[in-house]
Motif scaffolding. Sequence first.
Motif, PDB file in Angstrom:
ATOM      1  N   VAL A  81      46.371   0.041  39.584  1.00 38.51           N
ATOM      2  CA  VAL A  81      45.567   1.528  39.028  1.00 38.51           C
ATOM      3  C   VAL A  81      46.626   2.630  38.102  1.00 38.51           C
ATOM      4  CG1 VAL A  81      43.916   3.183  39.271  1.00 38.51           C
ATOM      5  CG2 VAL A  81      43.882   1.399  40.494  1.00 38.51           C
ATOM      6  N   LEU A  82      46.363   2.927  36.836  1.00 33.75           N
ATOM      7  CA  LEU A  82      46.505   3.668  35.888  1.00 33.75           C
ATOM      8  C   LEU A  82      46.277   4.796  36.168  1.00 33.75           C
ATOM      9  CD1 LEU A  82      48.073   4.098  33.216  1.00 33.75           C
ATOM     10  CD2 LEU A  82      45.410   4.461  32.458  1.00 33.75           C
ATOM     11  N   VAL A  83      47.567   5.413  35.810  1.00 26.91           N
ATOM     12  CA  VAL A  83      48.434   7.432  37.276  1.00 26.91           C
ATOM     13  C   VAL A  83      48.011   7.694  35.625  1.00 26.91           C
ATOM     14  CG1 VAL A  83      48.843   8.735  38.606  1.00 26.91           C
ATOM     15  CG2 VAL A  83      48.662   6.009  39.336  1.00 26.91           C
ATOM     16  N   LEU A  84      48.118   9.012  35.765  1.00 28.44           N
ATOM     17  CA  LEU A  84      48.191   9.688  34.328  1.00 28.44           C
ATOM     18  C   LEU A  84      48.824  10.914  34.779  1.00 28.44           C
ATOM     19  CD1 LEU A  84      44.885   9.371  31.975  1.00 28.44           C
ATOM     20  CD2 LEU A  84      47.442   7.876  31.733  1.00 28.44           C
ATOM     21  N   ARG A  85      49.841  11.352  33.753  1.00 28.50           N
ATOM     22  CA  ARG A  85      50.446  12.712  34.349  1.00 28.50           C
ATOM     23  C   ARG A  85      50.122  13.682  33.624  1.00 28.50           C
ATOM     24  NH1 ARG A  85      54.066  15.935  37.435  1.00 28.50           N
ATOM     25  NH2 ARG A  85      54.683  17.459  36.556  1.00 28.50           N
ATOM     26  N   LEU A  86      49.219  14.614  33.792  1.00 30.61           N
ATOM     27  CA  LEU A  86      48.626  15.819  32.698  1.00 30.61           C
ATOM     28  C   LEU A  86      48.703  17.301  32.726  1.00 30.61           C
ATOM     29  CD1 LEU A  86      44.421  14.714  33.465  1.00 30.61           C
ATOM     30  CD2 LEU A  86      46.696  13.571  31.764  1.00 30.61           C
ATOM     31  N   ARG A  87      48.908  17.635  32.052  1.00 21.78           N
ATOM     32  CA  ARG A  87      49.475  18.904  32.015  1.00 21.78           C
ATOM     33  C   ARG A  87      47.921  19.847  31.128  1.00 21.78           C
ATOM     34  NH1 ARG A  87      53.400  22.013  34.685  1.00 21.78           N
ATOM     35  NH2 ARG A  87      54.751  19.768  34.148  1.00 21.78           N
ATOM     36  N   GLY A  88      47.924  20.670  31.448  1.00 18.22           N
ATOM     37  CA  GLY A  88      46.903  21.751  31.096  1.00 18.22           C
ATOM     38  C   GLY A  88      47.307  22.207  29.911  1.00 18.22           C
ATOM     39  N   GLY A  89      46.268  22.273  29.160  1.00 19.77           N
ATOM     40  CA  GLY A  89      46.655  23.023  27.867  1.00 19.77           C
ATOM     41  C   GLY A  89      45.454  23.868  27.627  1.00 19.77           C
ATOM     42  N   ARG A  90      44.787  24.069  26.106  1.00 18.74           N
ATOM     43  CA  ARG A  90      43.946  24.895  25.759  1.00 18.74           C
ATOM     44  C   ARG A  90      42.830  25.406  26.530  1.00 18.74           C
ATOM     45  NH1 ARG A  90      43.334  23.310  19.685  1.00 18.74           N
ATOM     46  NH2 ARG A  90      43.525  21.183  20.127  1.00 18.74           N
ATOM     47  N   ARG A  91      42.253  26.917  27.318  1.00 17.19           N
ATOM     48  CA  ARG A  91      40.723  26.554  27.775  1.00 17.19           C
ATOM     49  C   ARG A  91      39.833  26.183  26.626  1.00 17.19           C
ATOM     50  NH1 ARG A  91      39.279  31.687  28.943  1.00 17.19           N
ATOM     51  NH2 ARG A  91      40.109  32.752  27.287  1.00 17.19           N
ATOM     52  N   PHE A  92      38.459  25.876  26.695  1.00 19.18           N
ATOM     53  CA  PHE A  92      37.733  25.681  26.140  1.00 19.18           C
ATOM     54  C   PHE A  92      36.290  26.045  26.727  1.00 19.18           C
ATOM     55  CE2 PHE A  92      38.169  21.252  27.815  1.00 19.18           C
ATOM     56  CZ  PHE A  92      37.031  20.879  28.045  1.00 19.18           C
ATOM     57  N   ARG A  93      35.047  26.547  25.756  1.00 20.06           N
ATOM     58  CA  ARG A  93      33.848  26.031  26.317  1.00 20.06           C
ATOM     59  C   ARG A  93      33.274  25.573  25.633  1.00 20.06           C
ATOM     60  NH1 ARG A  93      29.962  31.587  25.271  1.00 20.06           N
ATOM     61  NH2 ARG A  93      28.216  30.791  26.628  1.00 20.06           N
ATOM     62  N   VAL A  94      32.120  24.716  26.813  1.00 21.99           N
ATOM     63  CA  VAL A  94      31.352  23.785  26.372  1.00 21.99           C
ATOM     64  C   VAL A  94      29.930  24.126  25.902  1.00 21.99           C
ATOM     65  CG1 VAL A  94      30.598  21.319  27.124  1.00 21.99           C
ATOM     66  CG2 VAL A  94      32.279  22.115  27.867  1.00 21.99           C
ATOM     67  N   LEU A  95      30.016  23.548  24.263  1.00 26.46           N
ATOM     68  CA  LEU A  95      28.091  24.486  23.679  1.00 26.46           C
ATOM     69  C   LEU A  95      27.274  23.397  24.392  1.00 26.46           C
ATOM     70  CD1 LEU A  95      29.386  25.797  20.584  1.00 26.46           C
ATOM     71  CD2 LEU A  95      29.340  26.847  22.415  1.00 26.46           C
ATOM     72  N   ALA A  96      27.451  21.958  24.554  1.00 26.73           N
ATOM     73  CA  ALA A  96      26.712  20.971  24.654  1.00 26.73           C
ATOM     74  C   ALA A  96      27.983  20.002  25.067  1.00 26.73           C
ATOM     75  CB  ALA A  96      25.788  21.118  23.122  1.00 26.73           C
ATOM     76  N   THR A  97      26.212  19.184  25.254  1.00 29.69           N
ATOM     77  CA  THR A  97      26.994  17.475  25.775  1.00 29.69           C
ATOM     78  C   THR A  97      25.849  16.492  25.618  1.00 29.69           C
ATOM     79  OG1 THR A  97      26.206  17.948  28.164  1.00 29.69           O
ATOM     80  CG2 THR A  97      28.718  18.660  27.718  1.00 29.69           C
TER      81      THR A  97
END
Length: 202
Positions: A81-97
């Motif tokens: 299984v692929l394992v990603l190491r992520l780092r949190g960047g910018r915050r965002f607000r979701v307007l629509a999905t």
Amino acid sequence: MTSPQSLPLFPLHSALLPGAALSLRVFEARYLDLVRECGRKGSSFGVCLILEGEEVGTPATPAAWGVEALVEDFDVGADGVLVLRLRGGRRFRVLATRVRDNGLVVGDVQWCEADSDDELQPEHALLGVLLERILEQAGGEFAGAGPAQLDQASWVGWRLAELLPLQEQQRLALLQEDDPQQRLELMLSWIPEFDVPPEEDL
């Protein structure tokens, strides 16, 4: 304020915070496609807390606030299984999905303004001391933090949000707050919920 941008989303049962690291196992086809797309375009994706649903299967309902996920490294586990190491960047607000044919949730997001570099206020000094003690005991990547970081309201707030035993809904509340000082006020109000030594013992 920036114009809305299309951003693929990875809903999880845990919130990603700015500056925080996260290890993520990727095995569903829609998310493998997402990783390939990001690698090809040099783009990022967003992580949002799940409000309703599960991480696998039918697309989940994501919270309206999230954090950009930047891929720092990747590996393939013993199970393939692929394992990603992520780092949190910018915050965002979701307007629509909307949901792509492959089940991937894509959001129209508004990026939040970068945090100010305000110093800790005197009424929040306890939180800086608390973080310093936690880092001394827990070690980890931030163990060598110096006075410049430990006196910055935004950095102290996000690291405490990462390290304290908060509920995910509490972390989501912090993501919705633009003012670093107000985030610290929120955490100060939550401190009695934890077994934290009084100030004179810190």
